[in-house]
Motif scaffolding. Sequence first.
Motif, PDB file in Angstrom:
ATOM      1  N   ARG B 107      -5.392 -11.448  -2.109  1.00  0.00           N
ATOM      2  CA  ARG B 107      -5.647 -10.326  -2.742  1.00  0.00           C
ATOM      3  C   ARG B 107      -4.405  -9.484  -3.382  1.00  0.00           C
ATOM      4  NH1 ARG B 107     -10.092  -6.750   0.182  1.00  0.00           N
ATOM      5  NH2 ARG B 107     -11.878  -7.953  -0.032  1.00  0.00           N
ATOM      6  N   THR B 108      -4.411  -9.197  -4.318  1.00  0.00           N
ATOM      7  CA  THR B 108      -3.153  -8.407  -4.644  1.00  0.00           C
ATOM      8  C   THR B 108      -3.063  -7.083  -4.040  1.00  0.00           C
ATOM      9  OG1 THR B 108      -4.424  -6.980  -6.465  1.00  0.00           O
ATOM     10  CG2 THR B 108      -3.239  -9.094  -6.963  1.00  0.00           C
ATOM     11  N   ILE B 109      -1.868  -6.414  -4.077  1.00  0.00           N
ATOM     12  CA  ILE B 109      -1.516  -5.134  -3.343  1.00  0.00           C
ATOM     13  C   ILE B 109      -2.712  -4.105  -3.933  1.00  0.00           C
ATOM     14  CG2 ILE B 109      -0.047  -3.162  -2.971  1.00  0.00           C
ATOM     15  CD1 ILE B 109       0.660  -6.146  -1.787  1.00  0.00           C
ATOM     16  N   TYR B 110      -2.961  -4.041  -5.159  1.00  0.00           N
ATOM     17  CA  TYR B 110      -3.775  -3.036  -5.721  1.00  0.00           C
ATOM     18  C   TYR B 110      -5.460  -3.343  -5.053  1.00  0.00           C
ATOM     19  CZ  TYR B 110      -7.798  -1.416  -8.532  1.00  0.00           C
ATOM     20  OH  TYR B 110      -9.066  -0.978  -9.050  1.00  0.00           O
ATOM     21  N   GLN B 111      -5.722  -4.467  -4.866  1.00  0.00           N
ATOM     22  CA  GLN B 111      -6.882  -4.860  -4.394  1.00  0.00           C
ATOM     23  C   GLN B 111      -7.104  -4.506  -2.912  1.00  0.00           C
ATOM     24  OE1 GLN B 111      -6.988  -9.107  -5.448  1.00  0.00           O
ATOM     25  NE2 GLN B 111      -8.519  -8.919  -6.988  1.00  0.00           N
ATOM     26  N   SER B 112      -6.225  -4.622  -2.236  1.00  0.00           N
ATOM     27  CA  SER B 112      -6.041  -4.370  -0.770  1.00  0.00           C
ATOM     28  C   SER B 112      -6.150  -2.830  -0.742  1.00  0.00           C
ATOM     29  CB  SER B 112      -4.586  -4.771  -0.163  1.00  0.00           C
ATOM     30  OG  SER B 112      -4.821  -6.197   0.063  1.00  0.00           O
ATOM     31  N   LEU B 113      -5.410  -2.260  -1.541  1.00  0.00           N
ATOM     32  CA  LEU B 113      -5.213  -0.823  -1.295  1.00  0.00           C
ATOM     33  C   LEU B 113      -6.329   0.047  -1.779  1.00  0.00           C
ATOM     34  CD1 LEU B 113      -1.375   0.067  -1.709  1.00  0.00           C
ATOM     35  CD2 LEU B 113      -2.711  -0.244   0.172  1.00  0.00           C
ATOM     36  N   SER B 114      -7.111  -0.533  -2.847  1.00  0.00           N
ATOM     37  CA  SER B 114      -8.339   0.068  -3.487  1.00  0.00           C
ATOM     38  C   SER B 114      -9.595   0.115  -2.757  1.00  0.00           C
ATOM     39  CB  SER B 114      -8.437  -0.293  -4.937  1.00  0.00           C
ATOM     40  OG  SER B 114      -8.771  -1.706  -4.817  1.00  0.00           O
ATOM     41  N   ALA B 115      -9.365  -0.882  -1.885  1.00  0.00           N
ATOM     42  CA  ALA B 115     -10.766  -1.382  -1.024  1.00  0.00           C
ATOM     43  C   ALA B 115     -11.305  -0.188  -0.288  1.00  0.00           C
ATOM     44  CB  ALA B 115     -10.686  -2.715  -0.319  1.00  0.00           C
ATOM     45  N   PRO B 116     -10.476   0.230   0.496  1.00  0.00           N
ATOM     46  CA  PRO B 116     -10.890   1.524   1.427  1.00  0.00           C
ATOM     47  C   PRO B 116     -11.157   2.822   0.724  1.00  0.00           C
ATOM     48  CG  PRO B 116      -8.320   0.795   1.867  1.00  0.00           C
ATOM     49  CD  PRO B 116      -9.003  -0.272   1.171  1.00  0.00           C
ATOM     50  N   LEU B 117     -10.449   2.756  -0.381  1.00  0.00           N
ATOM     51  CA  LEU B 117     -10.646   4.168  -1.190  1.00  0.00           C
ATOM     52  C   LEU B 117     -12.141   4.125  -1.926  1.00  0.00           C
ATOM     53  CD1 LEU B 117      -7.323   4.395  -3.203  1.00  0.00           C
ATOM     54  CD2 LEU B 117      -8.012   5.859  -1.344  1.00  0.00           C
ATOM     55  N   LEU B 118     -12.307   2.784  -2.247  1.00  0.00           N
ATOM     56  CA  LEU B 118     -13.876   2.913  -2.774  1.00  0.00           C
ATOM     57  C   LEU B 118     -14.699   2.977  -1.590  1.00  0.00           C
ATOM     58  CD1 LEU B 118     -12.885  -0.072  -5.303  1.00  0.00           C
ATOM     59  CD2 LEU B 118     -13.314   2.311  -5.959  1.00  0.00           C
ATOM     60  N   HIS B 119     -14.618   2.234  -0.707  1.00  0.00           N
ATOM     61  CA  HIS B 119     -15.302   2.294   0.584  1.00  0.00           C
ATOM     62  C   HIS B 119     -15.893   3.539   1.064  1.00  0.00           C
ATOM     63  CE1 HIS B 119     -17.426   0.645   4.092  1.00  0.00           C
ATOM     64  NE2 HIS B 119     -16.824   1.758   4.845  1.00  0.00           N
ATOM     65  N   TYR B 120     -14.771   4.347   1.151  1.00  0.00           N
ATOM     66  CA  TYR B 120     -15.124   5.809   1.809  1.00  0.00           C
ATOM     67  C   TYR B 120     -15.283   6.802   0.400  1.00  0.00           C
ATOM     68  CZ  TYR B 120     -13.973   5.079   6.489  1.00  0.00           C
ATOM     69  OH  TYR B 120     -14.085   4.463   7.902  1.00  0.00           O
ATOM     70  N   ARG B 121     -15.502   6.140  -0.877  1.00  0.00           N
ATOM     71  CA  ARG B 121     -15.626   7.402  -2.009  1.00  0.00           C
ATOM     72  C   ARG B 121     -14.770   8.338  -2.425  1.00  0.00           C
ATOM     73  NH1 ARG B 121     -21.054   5.162  -2.880  1.00  0.00           N
ATOM     74  NH2 ARG B 121     -21.647   4.469  -1.159  1.00  0.00           N
ATOM     75  N   ALA B 167       0.715   2.509   3.296  1.00  0.00           N
ATOM     76  CA  ALA B 167       0.116   3.297   2.403  1.00  0.00           C
ATOM     77  C   ALA B 167      -1.426   3.042   2.473  1.00  0.00           C
ATOM     78  CB  ALA B 167       0.256   2.540   0.926  1.00  0.00           C
ATOM     79  N   ARG B 168      -1.956   1.963   2.908  1.00  0.00           N
ATOM     80  CA  ARG B 168      -3.217   1.882   3.151  1.00  0.00           C
ATOM     81  C   ARG B 168      -3.959   2.837   4.291  1.00  0.00           C
ATOM     82  NH1 ARG B 168      -5.353  -4.026   4.364  1.00  0.00           N
ATOM     83  NH2 ARG B 168      -4.230  -3.875   6.511  1.00  0.00           N
ATOM     84  N   ALA B 169      -3.047   2.951   5.245  1.00  0.00           N
ATOM     85  CA  ALA B 169      -3.494   3.614   6.439  1.00  0.00           C
ATOM     86  C   ALA B 169      -3.456   5.125   5.967  1.00  0.00           C
ATOM     87  CB  ALA B 169      -2.369   3.498   7.713  1.00  0.00           C
TER      88      ALA B 169
END
Lengths: 323, 334
Positions: B107-121, B167-169
């Motif tokens: 996964r790209t950095i964008y994909q890894s970082l956007s997943a939690p943002l989308l999951h938690y809306r 950043a993800r955390a």
Amino acid sequence: MKPLLSVRDLTVEFELTRGILKAVNGASLEVHKGEVMALVGESGSGKTTFAFSILNLVPPPGRITSGKIIFDGRDVLSLSEEELRKYRWKEVAMVFQAAQNAMNPVMRIADQMLDTAQAHGKTSRGEVLERASELLRMVHLEPSQVLHAYPHELSGGMRQRVIIALSLLLDPKMLILDEPTTALDVVTQAYILDILAEIRQKLGLAMLLLTHDMSIVAKVADRVAVMYAGKVVEVGNIEEIFYDAKHPYTVGLIKAAPSLIGDIADKRPIPGSPPDLINPPPGCPFHPRCDYATDRCREEVPVLTPIGDGRVVACHNWQQVHL
Amino acid sequence: MAESIIELKEVNMTFKRGWLLRGAQVQAVVKASLDIKEGEILALVGESGCGKTTLGKIMVGLLKPTSGQVLYRGKDIWNMNRSEFKEYRRNAQIIHQDSYAALNPVRTIYQSLSAPLLHYRLVKNRREARDKVAELLQLMGLTPPEDFLDKYPHQLSGGQRQRVVLARAVSLRPKFIVADEPVSMIDVSLRLSILDLMRRLNEEFGIAFLYITHDLATARYFVKEGRIAVMYLGQLVETGNLGQVIGKPRHPYLQALLSAVPVPDPRKARTKRPLPLRSLEFPDPTNPPSGCRFHPRCPYAEDICAKEVPVLRPLDGRMIACHLAERIPEWHLW
């Protein structure tokens, strides 16, 4: 006095799909009889490849493309395979990184000792085991308990001490230690460093200690060579390096080493990140991270220059540099 | 006094090894009580195998302790309802030592970082997610963000990857982060920059940190005036203000540990003498010593030490778990 080891303008290249990587790029270093020389550098600085070169053991696709290595008057790079077999371990022995985890798991320690001695032409079983016992005692292990053990029966610290004893089995003149305490706990690390100091006292052999940790250097080294991007950039004795460093990278390393003592406010990271060795920056490889960089640094590669008292430094502006 | 964000009350954690009836047991954490205040920085220091990572995982709800309580803002996390638990897990994040293993390599950095943002809306759509991710990368010093968004983890250096993991955390706006040896795999010249970044996140966003490490020197750099907790073989042995505890250690284990830590100063390093330990060998965790687990190695041990487990009690402005604390000779680095 003639150095025990003299490496001149050594270059080691690795041909990779992305291009040619110069792991060692014109590095020079001298090690004298009986001294502990620390070779300090971060991962990728070329210190392990440099050490492998001393044994003429650079793994493919790496090759030594230029330079000269003289050990005790002999030209290492022109030795035959047979001569190299005698040179390795008998003249120069090496404790490889994480070697304590690379022992043969189904061989008792005594057999590993005998195996090593036999491979290098020493055949008397009794003599070998006697010497092995002496060396095990020197690393504070009880031979009767250790010789008959298998590696898994020993702790990591004990295995590392066995490896050190094993490396000394053929009475080498120089011992290379590649990050000998990295995988060990702090208490064990301190103990092993003390043991190394004792061995050096008793056997008087030279040691080349490869590490990234300035605290370990401070504890055991007589002299220090600092490596960056495949080059030796500064060599000096321990006091000169720690209290009067002249290369900006050495200064950076000292300031970036956290400590239990001293003012925390004096500590800071080195800006930027280590260079890409396939496309290194032009001029001095450290210039993009250097506070002292001038136009000259961006164009002209500085060479290792004597600055008195046996010190050498590769920096155009060393006279302005201070800790 | 600030409120506690995480509080452990007499937490025990036992792992069973093997299976059926013959499996050996390892008690990785023994009666640990510790609290972390809102916005606080605390270092948890110990050697490998002492249970510090287990304790960190218990604090973020990744492991359920065998007994004892874990309170998040006063509420037992293992008695929370589903939505409370989800909210707690969003607020309590963890980052690990190996940043490469922590990121999905395909996964790209964008994909890894956007997943939690989308999951938690936390963002409405992908367009917004991309802006938010870019903003996060900027905050972490990965600039310009466009250079990093579409890269894969292997294309970044160790230091850059650890910034992505941070950043993800941080993206979920947590109140508490457990950082488990976050710099031990990073180049020495860059370690302090990651610690500086975590420090800034603490100061700017009030995120509390538990910094887990074996390295007392980086603990001192990161924690500054904060607190430290020292652990040995599953037991907390000394906790308190870091300067005070390091300057005047009272527990014999901490004294030994400090005497073994090398310092980057040759004159000091060569006058520092290790404290004699009765044994260098770390005991077998499946068969730990009785009473105080340090007693077989302790130069001061007496009969009581093998019989009774010492508990943390206040002494000299800190907490210490040692029966003989009052009688242990004073000890300084020099």
